[in-house]
Design a protein around this motif. Structure first.
Motif, mmCIF file in Angstrom:
data_model
loop_
_atom_site.group_PDB
_atom_site.id
_atom_site.type_symbol
_atom_site.label_atom_id
_atom_site.label_comp_id
_atom_site.label_asym_id
_atom_site.label_seq_id
_atom_site.Cartn_x
_atom_site.Cartn_y
_atom_site.Cartn_z
ATOM 1 N N LYS A 139 -7.854 69.084 12.929
ATOM 2 C CA LYS A 139 -8.709 67.903 12.795
ATOM 3 C C LYS A 139 -7.873 66.687 12.390
ATOM 4 O O LYS A 139 -8.078 65.584 12.896
ATOM 5 C CB LYS A 139 -9.809 68.154 11.767
ATOM 6 N N PHE A 140 -6.919 66.917 11.495
ATOM 7 C CA PHE A 140 -6.108 65.805 11.011
ATOM 8 C C PHE A 140 -5.245 65.223 12.132
ATOM 9 O O PHE A 140 -5.220 64.007 12.337
ATOM 10 C CB PHE A 140 -5.215 66.260 9.847
ATOM 11 N N ILE A 141 -4.516 66.095 12.862
ATOM 12 C CA ILE A 141 -3.639 65.545 13.895
ATOM 13 C C ILE A 141 -4.434 64.963 15.065
ATOM 14 O O ILE A 141 -3.947 64.079 15.777
ATOM 15 C CB ILE A 141 -2.626 66.597 14.405
ATOM 16 N N ARG A 142 -5.675 65.444 15.249
ATOM 17 C CA ARG A 142 -6.515 64.893 16.321
ATOM 18 C C ARG A 142 -7.115 63.552 15.921
ATOM 19 O O ARG A 142 -7.063 62.583 16.675
ATOM 20 C CB ARG A 142 -7.640 65.884 16.654
ATOM 21 N N ASP A 143 -7.671 63.484 14.699
ATOM 22 C CA ASP A 143 -8.387 62.276 14.267
ATOM 23 C C ASP A 143 -7.469 61.186 13.717
ATOM 24 O O ASP A 143 -7.776 59.998 13.824
ATOM 25 C CB ASP A 143 -9.427 62.630 13.206
ATOM 26 N N ILE A 144 -6.362 61.602 13.093
ATOM 27 C CA ILE A 144 -5.462 60.626 12.463
ATOM 28 C C ILE A 144 -4.180 60.464 13.271
ATOM 29 O O ILE A 144 -3.744 59.349 13.571
ATOM 30 C CB ILE A 144 -5.118 61.044 11.017
ATOM 31 N N GLY A 145 -3.569 61.595 13.653
ATOM 32 C CA GLY A 145 -2.291 61.538 14.358
ATOM 33 C C GLY A 145 -2.335 60.758 15.658
ATOM 34 O O GLY A 145 -1.342 60.131 16.055
ATOM 35 N N LYS A 146 -3.488 60.754 16.327
ATOM 36 C CA LYS A 146 -3.595 60.066 17.626
ATOM 37 C C LYS A 146 -3.422 58.551 17.510
ATOM 38 O O LYS A 146 -3.160 57.869 18.507
ATOM 39 C CB LYS A 146 -4.928 60.389 18.290
ATOM 40 N N HIS A 147 -3.563 58.024 16.299
ATOM 41 C CA HIS A 147 -3.471 56.572 16.111
ATOM 42 C C HIS A 147 -2.028 56.099 15.874
ATOM 43 O O HIS A 147 -1.787 54.899 15.721
ATOM 44 C CB HIS A 147 -4.356 56.132 14.949
ATOM 45 N N PHE A 148 -1.070 57.046 15.805
ATOM 46 C CA PHE A 148 0.316 56.668 15.537
ATOM 47 C C PHE A 148 1.225 57.185 16.642
ATOM 48 O O PHE A 148 1.259 58.379 16.909
ATOM 49 C CB PHE A 148 0.788 57.255 14.203
ATOM 50 N N SER A 149 1.956 56.306 17.275
ATOM 51 C CA SER A 149 2.933 56.737 18.268
ATOM 52 C C SER A 149 4.201 57.180 17.557
ATOM 53 O O SER A 149 4.499 56.724 16.443
ATOM 54 C CB SER A 149 3.255 55.599 19.235
ATOM 55 N N ILE A 150 4.959 58.060 18.182
ATOM 56 C CA ILE A 150 6.237 58.483 17.625
ATOM 57 C C ILE A 150 7.153 57.279 17.468
ATOM 58 O O ILE A 150 7.872 57.137 16.477
ATOM 59 C CB ILE A 150 6.896 59.551 18.525
ATOM 60 N N ASN A 151 7.122 56.379 18.460
ATOM 61 C CA ASN A 151 7.964 55.173 18.398
ATOM 62 C C ASN A 151 7.655 54.338 17.161
ATOM 63 O O ASN A 151 8.556 53.795 16.514
ATOM 64 C CB ASN A 151 7.754 54.318 19.652
ATOM 65 N N TYR A 152 6.358 54.232 16.824
ATOM 66 C CA TYR A 152 5.952 53.449 15.648
ATOM 67 C C TYR A 152 6.480 54.094 14.375
ATOM 68 O O TYR A 152 7.056 53.425 13.503
ATOM 69 C CB TYR A 152 4.427 53.348 15.599
ATOM 70 N N LEU A 153 6.297 55.396 14.233
ATOM 71 C CA LEU A 153 6.706 56.086 13.015
ATOM 72 C C LEU A 153 8.218 56.118 12.858
ATOM 73 O O LEU A 153 8.753 55.976 11.749
ATOM 74 C CB LEU A 153 6.150 57.515 13.013
ATOM 75 N N ILE A 154 8.913 56.305 13.963
ATOM 76 C CA ILE A 154 10.369 56.427 13.888
ATOM 77 C C ILE A 154 11.031 55.073 13.622
ATOM 78 O O ILE A 154 12.196 55.013 13.230
ATOM 79 C CB ILE A 154 10.911 57.063 15.189
#
Length: 426
Positions: free
Chosen positions: A130-145
């Motif tokens: 649920k967490f990676i679906r509801d929250i993780g989808k809002h962050f791209s790898i490029n943004y986090l890295i």
């Protein structure tokens, strides 16, 4: 509402801020700061977020102190060059209890303007999917890295960054979203190393709710070696727990703040008004040898963290150790209660009484006492006339015996002007 940004800026407590935060703060606003329980005690660096919370309370805003038992399980990678050692839940729960007690003494949780929370209470029931679906989808790898805290670790070829630590920004961002929705919180505050985590939360709130949220960071206080004070940092730290850093040592830290830093510290660490601080600074500049600012700062901080009685004891111990008028004869006259108070507050150890009574040479004693790391180091100090026993300068490798004891069972060692060590014979 008074302009808190101007107040905090004058004190040197603002490093970065999201545009528009001044307008938000013209009305009563809820703000939050997090404390991860990665140790059983807060430390010198932890005082700044606490001070920030109090400033906002004083200006009429609502403050939330968040203990991050959930985020503590992950470990913030910000400004860390190696992987964290993960703590088990039992240790984290114990640390959480200790930090809650410390915060309770420094913040008034009986006031309606401050509330203590624990993010484990809302994170424990969220499933990974649920967490990676509801929250993780809002962050791209490029943004986090692109975040500095992640970028530096990715470049570390020896260790890199684990997926666990990589996910930290998402969890802290979710905390901000949760508090925004449940507590109407619009501002997150943290040290300058938290800027990336704070902006991740702001971005998540915008994407999930369409609302505008804000962040403010304050400068990190660093040790003389340039590293920040932190619960998991290696090397000596200044802890708020009196059992880890004695009130005397805590007091001495402030007394020994350099003239280069003291004007900055008196502004950021105290709640003294601007007029009072400016007057003290002028007096200090006229006669810096009196260390007026250092004494005032040591007084304010020691009383706040450890209480009036601990402050008075720290003053008394400092006088006994440093004042020249307190000679060997004075030490001999001290009662057991006073000597034991010194023993508890400075570096100390137990030493076998029988080994001392039959006589032991000074260099052997210094090595066995752990006051010096080696006999050669102790010998160099002796040759430099830097060794004192019970305030008497020692210039040769004398044989020590019961005549060198004060209070029937103590020996006060001193190296140079500032390093003291008390031996208790047993």
């Amino acid at each position: 509402m008074q302009n808190i940004i101007d107040e905090l800026s004058w004190r040197g407590l603002i490093q970065n801020k999201v545009p528009g935060v001044e307008e938000q703060l013209k009305k009563r606003t809820t703000i939050y700061i997090g404390f991860d329980p990665t140790s059983n005690s807060l430390h010198l660096g932890s005082l700044l977020p606490i001070i920030m919370l109090i400033h906002f309370q004083k200006m009429g805003h609502q403050s939330l102190a968040l203990i991050g038992e959930a985020t503590g399980m992950i470990g913030d990678p910000s400004y860390k060059y190696d992987r964290r050692i993960f703590l088990n839940q039992k240790t984290l729960q114990k640390n959480t209890k200790s930090i809650k007690n410390q915060l309770s003494k420094l913040l008034n949780f009986h006031s309606e303007k401050v509330e203590l929370l624990n993010n484990f209470n809302w994170m424990k029931n969220i499933s990974f999917l649920k967490f990676i679906r509801d929250i993780g989808k809002h962050f791209s790898i490029n943004y986090l890295i692109s975040k500095d805290s992640v970028k530096k670790r990715v470049k570390n070829k020896n260790d890199g960054i684990s997926f666990t630590e990589f996910s930290y920004s998402l969890i802290q961002g979710y905390d901000f979203l949760y508090l925004n929705q449940k507590k109407n919180c619009f501002i997150q505050i943290g040290g300058s190393d938290q800027w990336g985590n704070i902006t991740a939360g702001i971005e998540l709130i915008r994407k999930k709710t369409g609302k505008k949220a804000y962040g403010i960071t304050f400068p990190l206080v660093t040790k003389p070696n340039g590293k920040k004070f932190g619960k998991s940092e290696k090397g000596e730290n200044i802890w708020l727990d009196k059992n880890r850093t004695s009130p005397y040592k805590f007091y001495q830290f402030w007394i020994n703040v350099s003239d280069m830093d003291i004007e900055k510290f008196i502004k950021i660490y105290t709640f003294l008004p601007k007029e009072k601080i400016n007057t003290l600074i002028l007096k200090h500049r006229n006669n810096p040898k009196k260390r007026l600012l250092q004494k005032k700062l040591a007084c304010e901080m020691t009383k706040w963290v450890h209480g009036n009685e601990a402050y008075e004891k720290a003053i008394n111990i400092s006088n006994i150790l440093f004042e020249k008028k307190y000679t060997n004869t004075f030490l001999q006259s001290l009662d057991e209660k006073t000597i034991f108070s010194i023993y508890k507050n400075i570096p100390h150890m137990l030493f076998p009484k029988k080994e001392f009574e039959k006589g032991i040479y000074l260099l052997d004693f210094l090595k066995k006492s752990s006051f010096f790391s080696s006999k050669s180091q102790a010998n160099r100090a002796l040759n430099a006339n830097s060794i004192f026993i019970n305030k008497i300068s020692i210039k040769e490798n004398i044989l020590l015996n019961k005549e060198n004891v004060i209070g029937k069972k103590y020996i006060l060692l001193q190296f140079g002007k500032k390093e003291f060590f008390l031996i208790k014979l047993k």
